[in-house]
Design a protein around this motif. Structure first.
Motif, short mmCIF file in Angstrom:
data_model
loop_
_atom_site.label_atom_id
_atom_site.label_comp_id
_atom_site.label_asym_id
_atom_site.label_seq_id
_atom_site.Cartn_x
_atom_site.Cartn_y
_atom_site.Cartn_z
N LEU A 187 4.05 -11.26 0.51
CA LEU A 187 4.21 -10.13 -0.41
C LEU A 187 3.94 -10.55 -1.85
O LEU A 187 3.23 -9.87 -2.59
N MET A 188 4.50 -11.69 -2.23
CA MET A 188 4.31 -12.19 -3.59
C MET A 188 2.85 -12.59 -3.83
O MET A 188 2.29 -12.37 -4.90
N GLN A 189 2.22 -13.17 -2.81
CA GLN A 189 0.82 -13.59 -2.95
C GLN A 189 -0.09 -12.38 -3.19
O GLN A 189 -0.98 -12.43 -4.04
N LEU A 190 0.13 -11.30 -2.45
CA LEU A 190 -0.66 -10.09 -2.66
C LEU A 190 -0.41 -9.51 -4.05
O LEU A 190 -1.34 -9.04 -4.71
N PHE A 191 0.82 -9.55 -4.47
CA PHE A 191 1.19 -9.03 -5.79
C PHE A 191 0.49 -9.82 -6.89
O PHE A 191 -0.07 -9.25 -7.83
N VAL A 192 0.48 -11.15 -6.75
CA VAL A 192 -0.15 -12.01 -7.76
C VAL A 192 -1.66 -11.80 -7.79
O VAL A 192 -2.26 -11.71 -8.87
N GLY A 212 -1.86 -10.22 -11.03
CA GLY A 212 -2.01 -11.42 -11.84
C GLY A 212 -3.44 -11.66 -12.29
O GLY A 212 -3.69 -11.98 -13.46
N LEU A 213 -4.40 -11.50 -11.37
CA LEU A 213 -5.80 -11.72 -11.74
C LEU A 213 -6.28 -10.70 -12.76
O LEU A 213 -7.14 -10.99 -13.59
N ALA A 214 -5.71 -9.49 -12.71
CA ALA A 214 -6.10 -8.46 -13.69
C ALA A 214 -5.72 -8.88 -15.11
O ALA A 214 -6.39 -8.49 -16.08
N LEU A 215 -4.67 -9.67 -15.24
CA LEU A 215 -4.23 -10.11 -16.56
C LEU A 215 -5.22 -11.07 -17.21
O LEU A 215 -5.24 -11.21 -18.43
N ILE A 216 -6.03 -11.75 -16.39
CA ILE A 216 -7.02 -12.68 -16.95
C ILE A 216 -8.44 -12.09 -16.85
O ILE A 216 -9.42 -12.81 -16.92
N GLY A 217 -8.49 -10.78 -16.67
CA GLY A 217 -9.78 -10.09 -16.72
C GLY A 217 -10.51 -9.94 -15.41
O GLY A 217 -11.63 -9.43 -15.37
N ILE A 218 -9.89 -10.38 -14.29
CA ILE A 218 -10.52 -10.24 -12.98
C ILE A 218 -9.90 -9.03 -12.29
O ILE A 218 -8.79 -9.12 -11.74
N LYS A 219 -10.58 -7.90 -12.36
CA LYS A 219 -10.02 -6.67 -11.81
C LYS A 219 -10.65 -6.36 -10.46
O LYS A 219 -11.86 -6.37 -10.30
N MET A 220 -9.78 -6.12 -9.49
CA MET A 220 -10.23 -5.77 -8.14
C MET A 220 -9.49 -4.52 -7.68
O MET A 220 -8.34 -4.31 -8.07
N ASP A 221 -10.16 -3.73 -6.84
CA ASP A 221 -9.44 -2.60 -6.28
C ASP A 221 -8.48 -3.10 -5.21
O ASP A 221 -8.48 -4.29 -4.84
N ALA A 222 -7.63 -2.21 -4.71
CA ALA A 222 -6.59 -2.62 -3.78
C ALA A 222 -7.17 -3.24 -2.51
O ALA A 222 -6.66 -4.23 -2.00
N TRP A 223 -8.27 -2.66 -2.00
CA TRP A 223 -8.90 -3.17 -0.79
C TRP A 223 -9.33 -4.62 -0.97
O TRP A 223 -9.03 -5.49 -0.14
N ALA A 224 -10.06 -4.91 -2.04
CA ALA A 224 -10.57 -6.27 -2.28
C ALA A 224 -9.42 -7.24 -2.52
O ALA A 224 -9.44 -8.38 -2.03
#
Length: 213
Positions: free
Chosen positions: A62-67, A71-83
Motif C-alpha cells: 500500500l505504501m509503495q503504491l502511494f509513494v 511521491g514521483l509527482a513531487l519530483i516532476g514525474i507524473k503518471m496516471d493511476a494505471w501507470a
C-alpha cells in the motif's frame, strides 16, 4: 444487484487481471535480472540488490503504491493511476521474485556448477543451459504462490483512485446498499481466479518433491 452492476464488476475484474498480468510479467523480467545480480559473486552488486529486496519486502505494498503515485509527482514525474499501479506492482514483484529465484539458483546442487565450470562453459552459458532451468523448476511452486498474492494485492490500487474489482464493488455497494451481496460476489470472483492457481502450485510442489526422492 442487477445486470448493470454485475457488468460493472466484470469491468473491474478485467482491470484486476490486466494489472496482475503486467505486474507479474514485468516483475518476472526484472526479478530474473535481480536474481542473477544476487548470485553474481560481486559483493557490491549483491549488497545493493539485497538492499533493494529488503526495501520492498520490508514495507507494505500500500505504501509503495502511494509513494510511486504521489511521491514521483513531487519530483516532476507524473503518471496516471494505471501507470503508477503497474510500476508499483512491477517493483514489488521484482523484489519478491528475485529473492525466490535467487533461492532456486542456490538450491541447485553445487556439483552442477562445478561440472559446468569443468567443461569451461561461460557464465552466460552456465546460467542459461545448466542452472536456470533447474532453478526455475525448483522455484515454480513459490512463483505461482506469489502470483496469487499479487492478484489479491491489486485490490490496493484503490489508494490512487484506480477502479479495479474491489473498488468497483465498493462503488456498487455505496449505490445499492447491499454490501454483503456485492462483496460476496467480489470474493467469489477472486476465489475463481486464485483457487485454480493455488491447487496447481500445490500439485507442482508434490510432484517435484516426489521426483526428488
Amino acid at each position: 444487484m442487477g445486470r448493470d452492476e454485475f457488468l460493472f464488476l466484470l469491468i473491474g475484474l478485467k482491470w484486476t487481471v490486466a494489472l496482475s498480468a503486467i505486474g507479474f510479467v514485468c516483475g518476472c523480467l526484472a526479478g530474473l535480472v535481480i536474481a542473477l545480480l544476487r548470485t553474481s559473486g560481486m559483493r557490491p552488486i549483491e549488497r545493493a540488490t539485497a538492499g533493494y529486496i529488503a526495501l520492498f519486502q520490508g514495507t507494505p505494498l500500500l505504501m509503495q503504491l502511494f509513494v510511486v503515485y504521489y511521491g514521483l509527482a513531487l519530483i516532476g514525474i507524473k503518471m496516471d493511476a494505471w501507470a503508477a499501479v503497474a510500476v508499483g506492482l512491477t517493483l514489488h514483484a521484482s523484489a519478491y521474485l528475485g529473492e525466490i529465484w535467487r533461492g532456486g539458483i542456490e538450491a541447485v546442487p553445487r556439483g552442477q556448477t562445478e561440472a559446468s565450470k569443468a567443461l569451461a562453459l561461460s557464465y552466460s552459458s552456465r546460467m542459461k543451459d545448466v542452472l536456470l532451468p533447474q532453478a526455475l523448476r525448483i522455484s515454480l511452486p513459490a512463483t505461482i504462490g506469489f502470483l496469487v498474492q499479487l492478484i489479491k494485492g491489486t485490490s490496493l490500487a484503490s489508494i490512487v483512485g484506480f477502479t479495479e474489482l474491489t473498488r468497483a464493488g465498493n462503488i456498487i455497494s455505496n449505490q445499492i446498499f447491499q454490501p454483503l451481496t456485492v462483496f460476496g460476489i467480489v470474493g467469489m470472483l477472486y476465489f475463481i481466479m486464485c483457487c485454480p492457481l493455488t491447487i496447481y502450485g500445490a500439485y507442482l510442489e508434490r510432484k517435484f518433491a516426489a521426483s526428488a526422492r
